[in-house]
Design an enzyme around this catalytic site. Sequence first.
Site, PDB file in Angstrom:
ATOM      1  N   ARG B 297       0.839  -1.202   0.000  1.00  0.00           N
ATOM      2  CA  ARG B 297       0.000   0.000   0.000  1.00  0.00           C
ATOM      3  C   ARG B 297       0.877   1.258   0.000  1.00  0.00           C
ATOM      4  O   ARG B 297       1.601   1.492   0.961  1.00  0.00           O
ATOM      5  CB  ARG B 297      -0.889   0.034   1.259  1.00  0.00           C
ATOM      6  CG  ARG B 297      -1.755  -1.202   1.451  1.00  0.00           C
ATOM      7  CD  ARG B 297      -2.998  -1.179   0.577  1.00  0.00           C
ATOM      8  NE  ARG B 297      -3.643  -2.491   0.563  1.00  0.00           N
ATOM      9  CZ  ARG B 297      -4.722  -2.808   1.292  1.00  0.00           C
ATOM     10  NH1 ARG B 297      -5.245  -1.913   2.097  1.00  0.00           N
ATOM     11  NH2 ARG B 297      -5.255  -4.022   1.210  1.00  0.00           N
ATOM     12  N   GLU B 299       0.510   4.192   0.792  1.00  0.00           N
ATOM     13  CA  GLU B 299      -0.084   5.264   1.583  1.00  0.00           C
ATOM     14  C   GLU B 299       1.007   6.062   2.274  1.00  0.00           C
ATOM     15  O   GLU B 299       1.793   5.494   3.026  1.00  0.00           O
ATOM     16  CB  GLU B 299      -0.997   4.678   2.664  1.00  0.00           C
ATOM     17  CG  GLU B 299      -2.394   4.386   2.196  1.00  0.00           C
ATOM     18  CD  GLU B 299      -3.257   3.926   3.369  1.00  0.00           C
ATOM     19  OE1 GLU B 299      -3.826   4.783   4.051  1.00  0.00           O
ATOM     20  OE2 GLU B 299      -3.334   2.708   3.590  1.00  0.00           O
ATOM     21  N   ARG B 305      -0.134   2.939  12.979  1.00  0.00           N
ATOM     22  CA  ARG B 305      -1.000   1.858  12.502  1.00  0.00           C
ATOM     23  C   ARG B 305      -0.770   1.460  11.043  1.00  0.00           C
ATOM     24  O   ARG B 305      -1.323   0.489  10.582  1.00  0.00           O
ATOM     25  CB  ARG B 305      -2.486   2.248  12.691  1.00  0.00           C
ATOM     26  CG  ARG B 305      -2.924   2.259  14.159  1.00  0.00           C
ATOM     27  CD  ARG B 305      -4.371   2.714  14.297  1.00  0.00           C
ATOM     28  NE  ARG B 305      -4.531   4.062  13.771  1.00  0.00           N
ATOM     29  CZ  ARG B 305      -5.315   4.376  12.736  1.00  0.00           C
ATOM     30  NH1 ARG B 305      -6.032   3.458  12.125  1.00  0.00           N
ATOM     31  NH2 ARG B 305      -5.407   5.634  12.332  1.00  0.00           N
ATOM     32  N   HIS B 306       0.028   2.223  10.304  1.00  0.00           N
ATOM     33  CA  HIS B 306       0.186   1.961   8.877  1.00  0.00           C
ATOM     34  C   HIS B 306       1.549   1.384   8.517  1.00  0.00           C
ATOM     35  O   HIS B 306       2.571   1.800   9.043  1.00  0.00           O
ATOM     36  CB  HIS B 306      -0.011   3.259   8.084  1.00  0.00           C
ATOM     37  CG  HIS B 306      -1.434   3.690   8.032  1.00  0.00           C
ATOM     38  ND1 HIS B 306      -2.001   4.476   8.998  1.00  0.00           N
ATOM     39  CD2 HIS B 306      -2.412   3.429   7.128  1.00  0.00           C
ATOM     40  CE1 HIS B 306      -3.276   4.707   8.699  1.00  0.00           C
ATOM     41  NE2 HIS B 306      -3.558   4.069   7.575  1.00  0.00           N
ATOM     42  N   GLU B 455     -10.125  -2.844  14.000  1.00  0.00           N
ATOM     43  CA  GLU B 455     -10.454  -3.792  12.955  1.00  0.00           C
ATOM     44  C   GLU B 455      -9.240  -4.684  12.649  1.00  0.00           C
ATOM     45  O   GLU B 455      -8.142  -4.203  12.432  1.00  0.00           O
ATOM     46  CB  GLU B 455     -10.866  -3.009  11.693  1.00  0.00           C
ATOM     47  CG  GLU B 455     -11.165  -3.865  10.492  1.00  0.00           C
ATOM     48  CD  GLU B 455     -10.357  -3.429   9.287  1.00  0.00           C
ATOM     49  OE1 GLU B 455     -10.404  -2.253   8.920  1.00  0.00           O
ATOM     50  OE2 GLU B 455      -9.648  -4.294   8.734  1.00  0.00           O
ATOM     51  N   SER B 458     -11.547  -7.428   7.507  1.00  0.00           N
ATOM     52  CA  SER B 458     -12.656  -6.823   6.792  1.00  0.00           C
ATOM     53  C   SER B 458     -13.101  -7.832   5.748  1.00  0.00           C
ATOM     54  O   SER B 458     -12.264  -8.466   5.104  1.00  0.00           O
ATOM     55  CB  SER B 458     -12.185  -5.532   6.137  1.00  0.00           C
ATOM     56  OG  SER B 458     -13.296  -4.786   5.721  1.00  0.00           O
ATOM     57  N   ARG B 507      -1.987  -6.852  12.725  1.00  0.00           N
ATOM     58  CA  ARG B 507      -3.069  -6.272  13.533  1.00  0.00           C
ATOM     59  C   ARG B 507      -3.514  -7.231  14.634  1.00  0.00           C
ATOM     60  O   ARG B 507      -3.847  -6.820  15.737  1.00  0.00           O
ATOM     61  CB  ARG B 507      -4.275  -5.967  12.643  1.00  0.00           C
ATOM     62  CG  ARG B 507      -4.063  -4.855  11.653  1.00  0.00           C
ATOM     63  CD  ARG B 507      -4.483  -3.525  12.267  1.00  0.00           C
ATOM     64  NE  ARG B 507      -4.358  -2.448  11.294  1.00  0.00           N
ATOM     65  CZ  ARG B 507      -5.406  -1.891  10.657  1.00  0.00           C
ATOM     66  NH1 ARG B 507      -6.624  -2.324  10.898  1.00  0.00           N
ATOM     67  NH2 ARG B 507      -5.217  -0.922   9.809  1.00  0.00           N
TER      68      ARG B 507
END
Lengths: 533, 533
Positions: B297, B299, B305-306, B455, B458, B507
């Site tokens: 990713r 991002e 958290r990333h 979360e 998902s 996570r």
Amino acid sequence: MKAPIFISQSNAFVQAARKAEQAKAEAAKKAEDDANDVSKGQYGDLPIVGSKDYKPFPQKRYTLHSTSKIPDNTEVLIRCDVANARSQSAKLAFLNLRDGLDSIQAVIAASETLSRQLVKFASTTPPESLIDVIGVVKETKEVIKSATIQDRELHISQIWVISKSVPQLPIQVEDAEIAIPIEGAGEDQKGESGRPLVALSTRLDNRMLDLRSTLNQAIFDIHSGVNDSFYEFLKARQFRSVRTPKILGSPSEGGAEFFEVTYFGKKAVLAQSPQLYKQMLIASRFKRVMEAGPVFRAENSNTSRHLTEYTSLDLEMEFVDHYEEVMFLIRDLLHHILTELSTTYSRQTERVRQAYNAAPFKLPKDSKDIPILTFSEGITLLNKAGMEVADDGESDINSTQEKKLGDLVAEKYNSDFYILKEYPLKARAFYTFPKGGELDAKYSHSYDFMMRGQEVLSGAQRIHNHDMLKARLDALGVPIGAGLKDYVDCFRYGCPPHAGGAFGIERIVLNWLDLKNVRLATLFPRDPSRVTP
Amino acid sequence: MKAPIFISQSNAFVQAARKAEQAKAEAAKKAEDDANDVSKGQYGDLPIVGSKDYKPFPQKRYTLHSTSKIPDNTEVLIRCDVANARSQSAKLAFLNLRDGLDSIQAVIAASETLSRQLVKFASTTPPESLIDVIGVVKETKEVIKSATIQDRELHISQIWVISKSVPQLPIQVEDAEIAIPIEGAGEDQKGESGRPLVALSTRLDNRMLDLRSTLNQAIFDIHSGVNDSFYEFLKARQFRSVRTPKILGSPSEGGAEFFEVTYFGKKAVLAQSPQLYKQMLIASRFKRVMEAGPVFRAENSNTSRHLTEYTSLDLEMEFVDHYEEVMFLIRDLLHHILTELSTTYSRQTERVRQAYNAAPFKLPKDSKDIPILTFSEGITLLNKAGMEVADDGESDINSTQEKKLGDLVAEKYNSDFYILKEYPLKARAFYTFPKGGELDAKYSHSYDFMMRGQEVLSGAQRIHNHDMLKARLDALGVPIGAGLKDYVDCFRYGCPPHAGGAFGIERIVLNWLDLKNVRLATLFPRDPSRVTP
């Protein structure tokens, strides 16, 4: 310019009127048919599963596979695919139903309680549609050759479409059941049925249909089986599953065969293997590590043996006194994997080998009987067989020689799996431990694992001593750039002696089944000219 | 300019002469010492394992862990690390020996049969060196708090260095045993020992030493345990291990968060998830698929958290009538994973939670007691608690609201794991099945799994009907470009109803242990500013 438009429009009016008339007549016919349809409510297109209107069947469900074992005359509800459908007459149709590796013939015969409309609906259901059928399983006297369940038929009383296929398919799944055409023989070869063979590239372009064939279902059952046996064997021996990074700041293993990634405006590269990271984890006292994951090679080779992305089964472990402790564990591992394939996956193996006309794989019962030869002994065998190869400590053997050596070993030891060890130091990567720890050694503490004369694993003892590693890098003129610094440094802080190796999962599948092309052992293969689907 | 050089050179001659004299005296002293050394041949640096000169010990080997269970006064040979060494006097030294999660105190006491030279050698062995030791395990009366084995000591008679560390380490492993400093509190915080806490970035820069701490060994045992339990649970339920490609011709899932790869002069991208491929495999009748692998990713977020690369535990499966069949299977899966962590990995869990001062994780014994709430019910709970959130079918809840809802659910149902289902359709990806199959539905057949209000998975029912998918894409204005065409097409040929989901393995680890930063749950984390080591 205006006149033709008026004519065309008035034509359109006439056509519309005719169509309306036709539709009315058809509707009247359908209403009459419906009124006469004793099977009304026994067939049709179901609402989409998940929508408000969908209602589950109350009956117990069976699998298609289970119908081969249940008592005669059992009524079943089954979800499966229509492989093909043909109507014999207005009163009789046959479907071939498929689910995974299994298929059964279904009969739909009109009777007082089963309408011709149902027969018609069944026989016109497009192949590849997913259906729910209710019917009675009956034993048959004749052998039904077109299905895998050859002593039973399903006599259908209800047929419901869960998800309908379009009638025109880009490739027929039946065609994907046949081995790929032989390379170089052109694309107009014909299969046994007389239909032209579908070329590999066409199959791969339509992989989502291609994969539905029992041939491919079998190949990827086996693919999964290799992965699972690898994992289970090592897990039972205290290996830890690890995840090493695939995005690296700089190339680490030398060579130009890496892909560049644009990383927030900077350059990064994709990992060519977990090699350096799994060693760093050994230095971090992880003892035994395994990783099954993708590796990336920017080799511009369009051969039947190369992929630009493949799955590497990596392991690395400490040993106490001798690197062969590790070599023996890996030998037992591959022996375990192949034994699994020949037992748990015998049906799948049989299915594929039959299509590819492949010889059985010679595998000794006891892993201790797997032949282990030194590189020098291998060369001697080749020379004796009239193939001139030098044992000069400079060169490796090429793939033709490897194949020949595989044949010679198989003949001599009755095994298609063997180990070649102590490769020339110069033929191995910089981190390979020189034989006896001598920097100018001719050979090394290394091994390749061979199946049918092709390498499926490459491994070695790695240098765990910082000074020795530094000396090797200096001797080879390899600079300790950004991609190597952390790696080299980690040996400063004490590191256990260790060895390991990496399997190409596709190579194992390929050589187990004697497929002709590594792409066949890959779900969505990647090569220099293919990145889709 | 010449004069100083001559002087310096003559100085050098004088110095050399002095050095030679010194060396001679030292050699004489050493010879005398050697002659007096009753422990000669009982300690030293061993030749590199794998070199010609290396000789294995003939004794049976023990693990450090096993010393906690063997009879008093057993003599053992153990390979382990020196965690630290201190000399009490010329006649007495103590070592702390470490292996994995275990440590033991070792005593080296000079005697008639054990020389001061051996004591000196042992006490000056640099920490982090790997050694072979021979000694006798003796029960102790006092509790030894500095080791995990608190009722025994090892009385060393021989000590041999297998791989020596340099004396200066960039970080101390002892410091890595302490929880990372609290974010925002600056880097000058002090631990209990009064030593400054080592910042996360420093630890990650020296990850190969950092990972040797029992704290990290425990975290990555658990990481591996999550992976393994995921795999074993699904394998037992006929899931097939698959490998989907990571290099894609074009971005598929929309958004700009993908990395670009230079692919033989063209542009390709890294897969953001196996989502579309695992669905294509379902369309190819793979029934149940699982994949544990990297996802990427791009991002540009530097939060706790990333990550730009992490490990996704993906699964996808057919269902018969209702997507909750899949949701329940995944619920049982996560329940199984967490039960494994609380039993098989209880020691590791304890070790980390103690460091991070984390509360125990509330987990119902029976997976059927895991709370399942609809999104609307969740909003109602939040509103009742005074947090204003709209249930307008437009917006998702943010991470603060998620955390709060986690607290409310934990309080009400006594579970830190719960499921929130039926999210607003607008808050989910285009392939999510609308509630009841209605294109304008407010909610969807979707679910998130929560641990401590965060979360960890998902998932959803996916649209398996081509026309419905096409209508959704049209309604959202998503063009069916090169990256989507194969995917959309595969639903033309009949596709089973299916659902699935994806866990972030990091996570699960993070929230199980209540760590403060996802990087702590990743061996070699990648974020916008870190691609090394």
